[in-house]
Design an enzyme around this catalytic site. Structure first.
Site, short mmCIF file in Angstrom:
data_model
loop_
_atom_site.label_atom_id
_atom_site.label_comp_id
_atom_site.label_asym_id
_atom_site.label_seq_id
_atom_site.Cartn_x
_atom_site.Cartn_y
_atom_site.Cartn_z
N ASN A 264 15.02 -7.31 3.30
CA ASN A 264 15.03 -8.32 2.53
C ASN A 264 14.06 -9.41 2.98
OD1 ASN A 264 15.56 -10.56 0.83
ND2 ASN A 264 17.58 -11.22 1.85
N TRP A 265 12.94 -9.48 2.18
CA TRP A 265 11.82 -10.29 2.63
C TRP A 265 12.14 -11.74 2.56
CZ3 TRP A 265 6.51 -7.84 1.18
CH2 TRP A 265 6.32 -6.41 1.92
N LYS A 266 13.19 -12.11 1.61
CA LYS A 266 13.24 -13.54 1.28
C LYS A 266 12.06 -14.08 0.87
CE LYS A 266 17.01 -13.37 4.42
NZ LYS A 266 18.06 -14.18 5.03
N HIS B 18 23.28 -12.71 -3.29
CA HIS B 18 23.04 -12.91 -1.84
C HIS B 18 23.27 -14.48 -1.51
CE1 HIS B 18 20.82 -14.22 1.91
NE2 HIS B 18 20.66 -12.81 2.08
N GLU C 234 22.48 -16.78 -0.12
CA GLU C 234 21.39 -18.06 -0.31
C GLU C 234 21.36 -18.43 -1.68
OE1 GLU C 234 18.13 -16.27 1.88
OE2 GLU C 234 19.29 -16.37 3.69
N GLU D 183 27.74 -9.33 4.43
CA GLU D 183 26.69 -10.26 5.07
C GLU D 183 27.42 -11.54 5.53
OE1 GLU D 183 22.34 -9.26 4.39
OE2 GLU D 183 22.83 -10.76 2.88
N GLY E 139 20.44 -14.98 9.99
CA GLY E 139 19.35 -15.49 10.47
C GLY E 139 19.78 -16.46 11.80
N SER F 132 21.43 -10.53 10.97
CA SER F 132 20.84 -10.44 12.31
C SER F 132 20.97 -9.09 12.88
CB SER F 132 21.60 -11.48 13.07
OG SER F 132 21.13 -12.77 12.92
N GLY G 197 17.03 -8.96 7.55
CA GLY G 197 16.20 -10.10 6.87
C GLY G 197 14.84 -9.98 8.02
N GLY G 198 15.19 -11.05 9.09
CA GLY G 198 14.07 -11.20 9.71
C GLY G 198 13.35 -9.83 10.33
P1 PGA Z 1 18.94 -11.77 8.52
O1 PGA Z 1 19.10 -11.57 7.13
O2 PGA Z 1 18.84 -10.09 9.16
O3 PGA Z 1 17.80 -12.36 8.97
O4 PGA Z 1 19.88 -12.17 9.32
C1 PGA Z 1 19.76 -10.74 6.43
C2 PGA Z 1 19.83 -11.06 5.11
O5 PGA Z 1 20.07 -12.42 4.81
O6 PGA Z 1 19.88 -10.29 4.00
#
Ligand code: PGA
Length: 250
Positions: free
Chosen positions: A9-11, A96, A98, A168, A174, A213, A234-235
Site C-alpha cells: 500500500n503505497w499510500k 483503510h 486512514e 490492520e 506506521g 508495521s 505500507g512503509g
Molecule cells: P504500515 O502501513 O506497514 O506502514 O504500518 C500498513 C497500512 O496502512 O496498510
C-alpha cells in the site's frame, strides 16, 4: 492451504521516476525467486497507467487505494471501479483506516465500495481494525466484527468468496508497533469464523491479510499463524528489498 498474498500500500507516496525504479526492482527480485506467494502494489490513481505499462506480463498485480460507490456521472474527484478495471487493476483497497478516519467512511459505505469493486470484476481488499482506545476498552472483537458484518450483509455469498480481508490494528499502522503474532491470530480467527457463519466456502477461500508495521524481521512469525494469509504493507513496500523480503517470507 490458501495461497499467500502480499500487497504493498503505497499510500500517497511516489513519483514517476521513483516508481519506475521501485517497480523494476520488485519485478527483478520476483524474477529471481521461485516463491509461490502472489504479490501486488496498490498505488495512487495517477500512477495506474504507469503500472499497466511497466507491469504488463510481470508476476506483480496492481490496484488502487479507494473507489467510488457510483458507476459514473456528476461526482467530481471520484474514480469509478470500471475505470480502475480499465487500467488493468486487479485489486482495490476499501475502508483503510486512514479513509475511515480522515474521510468519515462508515462501515456501510465501505461495504458499498466493496460491492462496486466486485461489480466491476475487481477484488476489494476490505480493511478492518480497532484503534488503541478501542483495544484498551476491550472492544476489539466488537469493532472489527461490526466492520466485517456490514460487508457480509451487503454482499451475496458468491461475492463474499471473492473478497480479501485485511486486519490492520490502527495503533500498529506506521508506528513500528506490531500486534504480536498471537494477538493478530486471535482477531484473524474471529474473522474466519464470522466468514464461516456466512459461507463455509468463503471461510476456506478468503485471504485474511495482516497489516500494521509488518517488516522483513517480523513477517515470518506473523505469516506462520494459521489464519494469517499474507500482508498489507505500507512503509516497507516503498523499498524493493524490504518488500521482496516479506514476499519471500510468505
Ligand atoms: P504500515 O502501513 O506497514 O506502514 O504500518 C500498513 C497500512 O496502512 O496498510
Amino acid at each position: 492451504m490458501r495461497p499467500k498474498l502480499v500487497v504493498g500500500n503505497w499510500k500517497m507516496n511516489g513519483s514517476r521516476a521513483n516508481n519506475a525504479t521501485l517497480l523494476a526492482g520488485i519485478v527483478e527480485g520476483l524474477g529471481q525467486g521461485n516463491g509461490k506467494a502472489s504479490a501486488a502494489v496498490c498505488v495512487p490513481a495517477p500512477y495506474l497507467h504507469q503500472c499497466a505499462d511497466a507491469l504488463a506480463g510481470a508476476p506483480l498485480a496492481w490496484g488502487a487505494q479507494d473507489v467510488s460507490v457510483h458507476a459514473s456521472g456528476a461526482y467530481t474527484g471520484e474514480v469509478a471501479a470500471a475505470m480502475l478495471a480499465d487500467f488493468g487493476c486487479r485489486y482495490v483497497i476499501v475502508g483503510h483506516s486512514e479513509r475511515r478516519a480522515y474521510h468519515g467512511e462508515s462501515d456501510e459505505l465501505v461495504a458499498q465500495k466493496a460491492l462496486a469493486a466486485l461489480n466491476a470484476g475487481l477484488t476489494p481488499i476490505v480493511c478492518v481494525g480497532e484503534t488503541l482506545a478501542q483495544r484498551e476498552a476491550e472492544q476489539t472483537n466488537a469493532v472489527v466484527g461490526k466492520q466485517m458484518a456490514a460487508v457480509l450483509e451487503l454482499l451475496d455469498e458468491g461475492m463474499v468468496e471473492r473478497i480479501v480481508v485485511a486486519y490492520e490494528p490502527v495503533w500498529a499502522i506506521g508506528t513500528g508497533k506490531t500486534a504480536t503474532p498471537a494477538m493478530a491470530q486471535e482477531v484473524h480467527a474471529q474473522l474466519r469464523s464470522q466468514l464461516r457463519a456466512r459461507s463455509a466456502a468463503a471461510a476456506d477461500k478468503v485471504a485474511i491479510l495482516y497489516g500494521g508495521s509488518m517488516k522483513p524481521d517480523n513477517a515470518v512469525e506473523l505469516l506462520a499463524q494459521a489464519d494469517i494469509d499474507g500482508g498489507l504493507i505500507g512503509g516497507a513496500a516503498l523499498k524493493a528489498a524490504d518488500f521482496l523480503a516479506i514476499i519471500q517470507a510468505a
